[in-house]
Design a protein around this motif. Structure first.
Motif, mmCIF file in Angstrom:
data_model
loop_
_atom_site.group_PDB
_atom_site.id
_atom_site.type_symbol
_atom_site.label_atom_id
_atom_site.label_comp_id
_atom_site.label_asym_id
_atom_site.label_seq_id
_atom_site.Cartn_x
_atom_site.Cartn_y
_atom_site.Cartn_z
ATOM 1 N N PRO A 170 39.884 32.838 45.169
ATOM 2 C CA PRO A 170 40.222 34.164 44.647
ATOM 3 C C PRO A 170 39.022 34.916 44.094
ATOM 4 C CG PRO A 170 40.892 32.455 43.093
ATOM 5 C CD PRO A 170 40.355 31.750 44.306
ATOM 6 N N TRP A 171 37.863 34.229 44.024
ATOM 7 C CA TRP A 171 36.719 34.803 43.284
ATOM 8 C C TRP A 171 36.144 36.044 43.931
ATOM 9 C CZ3 TRP A 171 38.139 32.716 39.268
ATOM 10 C CH2 TRP A 171 38.568 31.383 39.260
ATOM 11 N N THR A 172 36.465 36.259 45.219
ATOM 12 C CA THR A 172 35.992 37.467 45.885
ATOM 13 C C THR A 172 36.574 38.711 45.220
ATOM 14 O OG1 THR A 172 37.840 37.214 47.410
ATOM 15 C CG2 THR A 172 35.704 36.381 48.145
ATOM 16 N N HIS A 173 37.797 38.588 44.682
ATOM 17 C CA HIS A 173 38.481 39.756 44.129
ATOM 18 C C HIS A 173 38.787 39.641 42.636
ATOM 19 C CE1 HIS A 173 38.982 40.415 48.387
ATOM 20 N NE2 HIS A 173 39.478 41.619 48.159
ATOM 21 N N PHE A 174 38.727 38.408 42.124
ATOM 22 C CA PHE A 174 39.089 38.195 40.722
ATOM 23 C C PHE A 174 37.970 37.464 39.991
ATOM 24 C CE2 PHE A 174 43.150 38.459 42.968
ATOM 25 C CZ PHE A 174 43.888 39.290 42.145
ATOM 26 N N ARG A 175 37.978 37.621 38.667
ATOM 27 C CA ARG A 175 37.085 36.807 37.850
ATOM 28 C C ARG A 175 37.930 36.027 36.846
ATOM 29 N NH1 ARG A 175 36.773 38.990 32.796
ATOM 30 N NH2 ARG A 175 37.347 41.202 32.640
ATOM 31 N N GLU A 176 37.348 34.949 36.358
ATOM 32 C CA GLU A 176 38.034 34.120 35.381
ATOM 33 C C GLU A 176 38.052 34.827 34.025
ATOM 34 O OE1 GLU A 176 36.396 30.203 35.384
ATOM 35 O OE2 GLU A 176 37.275 29.710 33.426
ATOM 36 N N ALA A 177 39.138 34.643 33.268
ATOM 37 C CA ALA A 177 39.195 35.227 31.930
ATOM 38 C C ALA A 177 39.804 34.211 30.976
ATOM 39 C CB ALA A 177 40.042 36.499 31.941
ATOM 40 N N SER A 178 39.556 34.397 29.684
ATOM 41 C CA SER A 178 40.214 33.544 28.688
ATOM 42 C C SER A 178 41.663 33.998 28.584
ATOM 43 C CB SER A 178 39.529 33.693 27.337
ATOM 44 O OG SER A 178 39.799 34.994 26.824
ATOM 45 N N TRP A 179 42.507 33.178 28.024
ATOM 46 C CA TRP A 179 43.903 33.579 27.814
ATOM 47 C C TRP A 179 43.969 34.806 26.926
ATOM 48 C CZ3 TRP A 179 48.315 33.022 30.164
ATOM 49 C CH2 TRP A 179 48.507 31.930 31.018
ATOM 50 N N GLU A 180 43.179 34.807 25.852
ATOM 51 C CA GLU A 180 43.182 35.955 24.943
ATOM 52 C C GLU A 180 42.930 37.248 25.710
ATOM 53 O OE1 GLU A 180 44.647 34.628 21.897
ATOM 54 O OE2 GLU A 180 43.862 36.658 21.601
ATOM 55 N N GLU A 181 41.839 37.241 26.480
ATOM 56 C CA GLU A 181 41.465 38.456 27.185
ATOM 57 C C GLU A 181 42.524 38.840 28.227
ATOM 58 O OE1 GLU A 181 38.076 38.306 29.838
ATOM 59 O OE2 GLU A 181 38.085 40.486 30.060
ATOM 60 N N VAL B 54 51.090 39.474 37.266
ATOM 61 C CA VAL B 54 51.846 38.448 37.983
ATOM 62 C C VAL B 54 51.617 37.093 37.324
ATOM 63 C CG1 VAL B 54 52.136 37.215 40.169
ATOM 64 C CG2 VAL B 54 51.824 39.688 40.192
ATOM 65 N N GLN B 55 52.717 36.424 37.075
ATOM 66 C CA GLN B 55 52.692 35.090 36.472
ATOM 67 C C GLN B 55 53.211 34.128 37.514
ATOM 68 O OE1 GLN B 55 54.600 35.222 32.650
ATOM 69 N NE2 GLN B 55 55.515 33.217 32.887
ATOM 70 N N ASP B 56 52.356 33.195 37.962
ATOM 71 C CA ASP B 56 52.789 32.302 39.042
ATOM 72 C C ASP B 56 51.931 31.055 39.065
ATOM 73 O OD1 ASP B 56 54.015 31.339 41.504
ATOM 74 O OD2 ASP B 56 54.619 33.415 41.825
ATOM 75 N N ILE B 57 52.279 30.135 39.975
ATOM 76 C CA ILE B 57 51.493 28.901 40.055
ATOM 77 C C ILE B 57 50.452 28.966 41.171
ATOM 78 C CG2 ILE B 57 53.324 27.521 39.006
ATOM 79 C CD1 ILE B 57 53.947 26.372 41.770
ATOM 80 N N PHE B 58 50.627 29.902 42.105
ATOM 81 C CA PHE B 58 49.637 30.107 43.172
ATOM 82 C C PHE B 58 49.265 31.578 43.240
ATOM 83 C CE2 PHE B 58 52.110 26.431 44.846
ATOM 84 C CZ PHE B 58 51.079 25.500 44.826
ATOM 85 N N LEU B 59 48.157 31.861 43.902
ATOM 86 C CA LEU B 59 47.828 33.252 44.183
ATOM 87 C C LEU B 59 48.719 33.665 45.371
ATOM 88 C CD1 LEU B 59 45.790 35.405 43.082
ATOM 89 C CD2 LEU B 59 44.551 35.041 45.213
ATOM 90 N N THR B 60 49.971 33.958 45.057
ATOM 91 C CA THR B 60 50.934 34.324 46.100
ATOM 92 C C THR B 60 50.510 35.651 46.718
ATOM 93 O OG1 THR B 60 52.263 35.538 44.506
ATOM 94 C CG2 THR B 60 52.870 33.237 44.890
ATOM 95 N N GLU B 61 51.166 36.008 47.808
ATOM 96 C CA GLU B 61 50.873 37.283 48.476
ATOM 97 C C GLU B 61 51.050 38.426 47.479
ATOM 98 O OE1 GLU B 61 52.796 34.835 49.662
ATOM 99 O OE2 GLU B 61 51.491 34.123 51.268
ATOM 100 N N THR B 62 52.017 38.295 46.569
ATOM 101 C CA THR B 62 52.252 39.325 45.559
ATOM 102 C C THR B 62 51.138 39.322 44.507
ATOM 103 O OG1 THR B 62 54.618 39.175 45.905
ATOM 104 C CG2 THR B 62 53.900 40.079 43.788
ATOM 105 N N ALA B 63 50.715 38.137 44.099
ATOM 106 C CA ALA B 63 49.657 38.037 43.090
ATOM 107 C C ALA B 63 48.356 38.660 43.589
ATOM 108 C CB ALA B 63 49.435 36.574 42.698
ATOM 109 N N MET B 64 48.184 38.695 44.908
ATOM 110 C CA MET B 64 46.964 39.298 45.468
ATOM 111 C C MET B 64 46.846 40.788 45.119
ATOM 112 S SD MET B 64 46.730 37.401 49.142
ATOM 113 C CE MET B 64 46.610 35.593 49.208
ATOM 114 N N PHE B 65 47.959 41.403 44.736
ATOM 115 C CA PHE B 65 47.938 42.820 44.358
ATOM 116 C C PHE B 65 47.783 43.023 42.846
ATOM 117 C CE2 PHE B 65 50.145 42.741 48.420
ATOM 118 C CZ PHE B 65 49.618 43.848 49.077
#
Ligand code: SF4
Length: 696
Positions: A84-95, A438-449
């Motif tokens: 997912p790193w091409t489109h997302f970055r890691e964040a802390s829970w707080e952030e 989106v809250q999920d266990i995988f980067l689902t097709e929906t989570a990609m948005f």
């Protein structure tokens, strides 16, 4: 020895509405294998999904840290879920939580409370569903909360509520052990409710008549006394013609009708136009077969009806269910042993998630949002003013995004990019949102948005209750630690609620259950402690030491009059008929090995190995006509989209029809489907649209 577990944990299968109890056998903090446990719905049986479909939990694609969309990264599905790193970055829970909640909060302020919506999920527990709808109703301040029940049995529930005042089943499927006649219509239980199917087969072996009605053939056919492969869309005509015969031959139950129903005379007049001889052109079923089935059902000491998506997923889905209910009412085949009306629930917790209020027009326990007394009760419990306006449904929310009305969404465990009809339209809506969490266990097709992705818990990693198709509330237990930074769903919802200004302070699922029981009379005499001890209790339950009422409505129905209502149904043809450009009929569904949008099962090694790719089921004669062989690629085109996939020869599929499972992202069936809604249940017509099939 080779087969020794360090530890055992008893829980419930995460997949279908049968709700089989399972025992996780753990070794080194992993599930080594799974066994069937002695639950009331499965008595130690399991199907291939429950037994072998668990290693998705340790898939390398699990989300283990919160993700935030990179500045300027385009929204779309061209992301590798393993990278997912091409489109997302890691964040802390707080952030991540701050960003997730502040984005929604800002829209609430600038665009008003109707600008937000939430999708919960039938894959989550009762407690999670309850918390999620409470968040929408008290933090978003509207009723725009729905889930996949809209895509599955919304029409059945609409018909059941209207006629008998209760949306749940009247008897468990295991009641077939006392039935003389079993009707299974628009359902394929050997694939979709496999353990329930074992009870149907046993009953047939004992001598019960099994009557299967479905345009597609299926494995139960071999055990059936009658297999009615009616023409697609011929369902209302068929059911009316069965009832016509019953009334014409005087086989209806006068006494029952007098004592327990309302509106029979109008129904009788209505049915006079549906002689099986007249309807044969629509149904494709010979009149003598219709008459035999009508007599068998009406004369049986005890007869029960099961139905699935083949009944519900039509623009006339509510009418189909009305017919089934009328059939049962006129023969008095409800409220006694071996009788009943049973819409087979799809997901393991679609009954519970609906009961808990993940529905836009009703609060928990189906209390209409427009009724002042219902609001007053919850306003006291929740200490919050509630919106009297019913919210929007799944497909309506997607349209409202396109209209610029809904600007932000919170989605927990649902995958509309794959599950909604006309998926391109749904995906474009997701891309248009100003803010998507989106809250999920995988980067689902929906989570990609999504703008923010919150890594959640898989079923074996949490505690919670679920309610199966039989109304059995069951205890799910935690067997595995959460991976990485992933968190329990209830915790995430609570953290979101706090950041949206709610003073929530639940200590865990047991605490949530206690509040839920106050909001829901259906949970009377069912406590967390009791479930922890007994694993399952059926609702309604009349005393703390009773197991619950398996069979309901023996004396009266739970509506104002106490009477079951006949609602006549006219023939409403499917919305989109085949024509010269699109000469075939497309029907979609599930298959044994894969679960809904495939997020879990396609990451379960054994299940993926059994069914590794998308297929289009076609009648062998049609395959020959195209001059191709099974395994060749075909292109399917509808007015909404196009997919290419492998042709599979399937004699169960009638000529002129193509069947496509909707679990495969690489050939997503829902790019093709028709979003036209049933006007009562607001369910889309997944089971019928016009399609062109050609060699690719
Ligand atoms: Fe799980 Fe349903 Fe199979 Fe039972 S029948 S093991 S609940 S998928």
């Amino acid at each position: 020895g080779a087969r020794e577990a360090d530890e055992e944990v008893q829980s419930v299968c995460p997949y279908c509405g049968v709700g089989c109890q399972i025992t996780y056998k753990l070794r080194d903090n992993e599930i080594a294998w799974v066994e069937g446990a002695g639950g009331p719905s499965n008595e130690n049986r399991l199907c291939v999904k429950g037994r072998f479909g668990f290693d998705y939990v340790s898939s390398p694609e699990r989300l283990t840290v919160p993700l935030v969309r990179r500045e300027g990264a385009p929204k779309g599905m061209n992301i590798d879920p393993g990278n997912p790193w091409t489109h997302f970055r890691e964040a802390s829970w707080e952030e991540a939580l701050d960003l997730a909640a502040s984005g929604l909060g800002r829209l609430r302020e600038t665009r008003g409370n109707r600008a937000l919506a939430g999708f919960g999920s039938a894959k989550c527990s009762n407690e999670e569903a309850y918390l999620f709808q409470k968040l929408v109703r008290t933090a978003f301040d509207n009723n725009n909360v729905d889930h996949c029940t809209r895509l599955c049995h919304a029409s059945s529930v609409a018909a059941l509520m209207e006629t008998i005042g209760s949306g749940a089943v009247t008897a468990p499927f295991n009641a077939v052990s006392e039935s003389d006649v079993i009707i299974v219509i628009g359902a394929n239980p050997t694939e979709n409710h496999p353990v329930a199917a074992t009870y149907f087969k046993q009953a047939a072996k004992r001598g019960a008549q099994l009557i299967v009605m479905d345009p597609r053939g299926q494995a139960l056919k071999r055990h059936a006394t009658h297999m009615l492969q009616f023409k697609p869309g011929g369902d209302v005509a068929l059911l009316n013609s069965i009832m016509h015969v019953i009334v014409e031959e005087g086989l209806h139950d006068e006494q029952y009708i007098q004592a327990h129903t309302d509106g029979f005379e109008r129904m009788r007049t209505h049915l006079s136009r549906f002689a099986p001889e007249e309807m044969e052109a629509v149904t494709g079923i010979a009149p003598d077969v219709v008459r035999a089935v009508a007599r068998a059902y009406a004369k049986a000491n005890a007869a029960i009806v099961f139905w699935g998506m083949g009944v519900s997923q039509h623009v006339h889905g509510t009418d189909n269910a009305r017919c089934l209910i009328s059939l049962a009412l006129m023969c008095g085949q409800v409220g006694r042993k071996g009788t009943g009306l049973h819409p087979l629930r799809g997901q393991n917790n679609v009954q519970g998630a609906s009961d808990a209020g993940l529905i836009p027009m009703v609060f928990p326990d189906y209390a209409a949002v427009g009724v002042e007394a219902n609001r007053a009760k919850l306003e006291a419990l929740w200490d919050h003013r509630l919106d009297p306006e019913p919210g929007l449904t799944v497909v309506e929310i997607v349209d409202a995004i396109h209209d610029g009305v809904i600007r932000g969404m919170y989605i927990m465990g649902e995958n509309p990019a794959m599950s909604d009809p006309d998926a391109s339209h749904a995906r474009a809506a997701l891309a248009r949102l100003d803010h998507l969490v989106v809250q999920d266990i995988f980067l689902t097709e929906t989570a990609m948005f999504a703008d923010v992705v919150l890594p959640a818990s898989a079923w074996p990693e949490k505690e919670g209750t679920v309610t199966n198709t039989n109304r059995q509330v069951q205890m799910g237990r935690k067997a595995l630690p959460l991976p990485g930074e992933a968190r329990a769903d209830w915790w995430i919802v609570q953290e979101m609620a706090r950041r949206l200004g709610l003073g929530w302070d639940y200590s865990g699922p047991a605490d949530v259950f206690a509040e839920m029981a106050k909001a829901m009379p259906s949970l009377d005499n069912i406590t967390w402690e009791r479930l922890a001890r007994e694993n399952a209790v059926t609702y309604p339950c009349t005393a703390p030491d009773r197991p619950g009422e398996a069979i309901v409505f023996g004396d009266r129905f739970p509506n104002e009059t106490g009477l079951g209502k006949f609602v006549p149904a006219e023939i409403v043809p499917p919305d989109e008929q085949p024509d010269e450009d699109y000469p075939f009929i497309l029907t979609t569904g599930r298959q044994l090995e894969h679960w809904h949008t495939g997020a879990m099962t396609r990451r379960a090694t054994s299940l993926d190995a059994l069914e590794p790719g998308p297929t289009a089921g076609l009648n062998p004669r049609d395959i020959r006509r195209f001059g191709i062989v099974p395994g060749d690629t075909v292109r399917l085109t509808t007015r909404r989209g196009e997919i290419e996939l492998e042709a599979r020869a399937d004699g169960a599929v009638p000529e002129g029809v193509v069947f496509v499972p909707f679990a495969y992202v690489e050939a997503a069936a829902n790019l093709l489907t028709n979003p036209k809604l049933d006007p009562f249940g607001k369910i889309p017509e997944f089971k019928f649209c016009a399609v062109r099939v050609e060699p690719a």
